[in-house]
Design a protein around this motif. Structure first.
Motif, short mmCIF file in Angstrom:
data_model
loop_
_atom_site.label_atom_id
_atom_site.label_comp_id
_atom_site.label_asym_id
_atom_site.label_seq_id
_atom_site.Cartn_x
_atom_site.Cartn_y
_atom_site.Cartn_z
N ALA A 23 0.83 -1.21 0.00
CA ALA A 23 0.00 0.00 0.00
C ALA A 23 0.87 1.26 0.00
N LEU A 24 1.98 1.21 0.75
CA LEU A 24 2.86 2.38 0.82
C LEU A 24 3.70 2.56 -0.44
N SER A 25 3.82 1.49 -1.24
CA SER A 25 4.63 1.59 -2.47
C SER A 25 3.92 2.34 -3.59
N ILE A 26 2.63 2.61 -3.41
CA ILE A 26 1.88 3.38 -4.41
C ILE A 26 2.34 4.83 -4.35
N GLN A 45 7.36 11.09 -1.70
CA GLN A 45 6.47 9.99 -2.11
C GLN A 45 7.24 8.92 -2.87
N VAL A 46 8.10 9.35 -3.77
CA VAL A 46 8.86 8.41 -4.59
C VAL A 46 9.82 7.60 -3.72
N ILE A 47 10.50 8.28 -2.80
CA ILE A 47 11.45 7.59 -1.92
C ILE A 47 10.73 6.57 -1.04
N ILE A 48 9.60 6.97 -0.46
CA ILE A 48 8.82 6.05 0.37
C ILE A 48 8.34 4.87 -0.46
N GLY A 49 7.91 5.15 -1.69
CA GLY A 49 7.45 4.07 -2.57
C GLY A 49 8.56 3.09 -2.88
N ALA A 50 9.76 3.59 -3.16
CA ALA A 50 10.88 2.71 -3.49
C ALA A 50 11.29 1.88 -2.28
N VAL A 51 11.39 2.51 -1.10
CA VAL A 51 11.76 1.77 0.12
C VAL A 51 10.71 0.71 0.44
N SER A 52 9.44 1.07 0.29
CA SER A 52 8.36 0.13 0.59
C SER A 52 8.39 -1.06 -0.35
N ARG A 132 6.97 0.55 -15.91
CA ARG A 132 6.76 0.25 -14.48
C ARG A 132 5.43 -0.46 -14.26
N ASP A 133 4.39 -0.02 -14.95
CA ASP A 133 3.09 -0.68 -14.81
C ASP A 133 3.15 -2.13 -15.27
#
Length: 239
Positions: A23-26, A45-52, A132-133
């Motif tokens: 959910a956090l990777s979105i 947002q991008v950094i959180i998405g990549a880490v998630s 990516r999709d």
């Protein structure tokens, strides 16, 4: 008798961790029509998405590794296939992690580009977003689905968990695969009501399955009893 309780509990917990990380990777900014102009302002947002998404790699592989010993005792070939598809899925996860920082590079270049450069970067950005999709919502989902089909095949035959839970898994996998093909043929976008609705049954099943593993684990009594019945039936036929 419920065996491997610690292993199944950890496996269930890893499913929950993977769902939260998923959910956090979105990255909502990437779903906007003019996202390249917004991406620099949403770098977090991008950094959180990549880490998630990176967290999802050990979660998904760890789930298979913790269940593997019990599954191997039931069917070694199918359990190896399940583990193999999980490793393939981990590779696609890693590709998704690598792709995300590229959007930040494009966003910074887009902010400094002239009209012609912005147009070219926009075309490149659309290509990157499509890639990516396809990685996250087609290749990854299909590899996970193939592995989970083997998993629930083992669980259905062994009755380590109730059969209704395995059947629910089969149905959810079928719908998730359908959603992936809709994305592949551009009949729907990701993170849309249709896409989320089709994937909802599998998401709910995964959560219920995780809770079952944490609270109940695998019941090997049923599997042993089934084998005893099969042996007895064969002996009656031979006799």
């Amino acid at each position: 008798m419920h065996t491997n309780r610690r292993a199944t509990a950890i496996a269930g917990a890893l499913v929950v961790v993977g769902m939260i990380a998923g959910a956090l990777s979105i990255v909502p900014a990437l779903e906007e029509p003019r996202y390249l102009g917004l991406i620099s302002a949403h770098e977090r947002q991008v950094i959180i998405g990549a880490v998630s998404q990176f967290i999802m790699i050990p979660s998904y592989v760890g789930f298979a590794l913790y269940l593997y010993p019990a599954l191997r005792a039931e069917n070694e070939a199918l359990s190896l296939g399940f583990l193999g598809f999980r490793l393939i899925a981990a590779t696609f996860h890693f590709m998704g992690v690598i792709l995300l920082p590229l959007f930040l590079v494009l966003g910074h270049e887009f902010a400094q580009a002239d009209a012609l450069g912005a147009s070219q970067l926009g075309a490149l950005g659309e290509l990157l977003r499509t890639a990516r999709d396809l990685v996250n919502h087609v290749a990854l989902i299909i590899s996970l689905s193939l592995g989970d089909l083997l998993l629930f095949r083992i669980l259905y035959r062994s009755r380590f968990v109730p059969r209704w839970l395995s059947v629910w898994g089969f149905l959810g996998i079928g719908l998730a695969t359908l959603a992936s093909f809709l994305v592949l043929f551009r009949l729907t976008d990701v993170v849309t009501p249709l896409y989320l609705a089709i994937n909802a049954p599998l998401a709910l099943q995964s959560f219920v399955f995780a809770v079952w593993l944490i609270t109940r684990g695998f019941d090997t009594n049923t599997s042993t009893t089934d084998r005893q019945h099969e042996v007895a039936s064969r002996e009656m036929v031979c006799g």
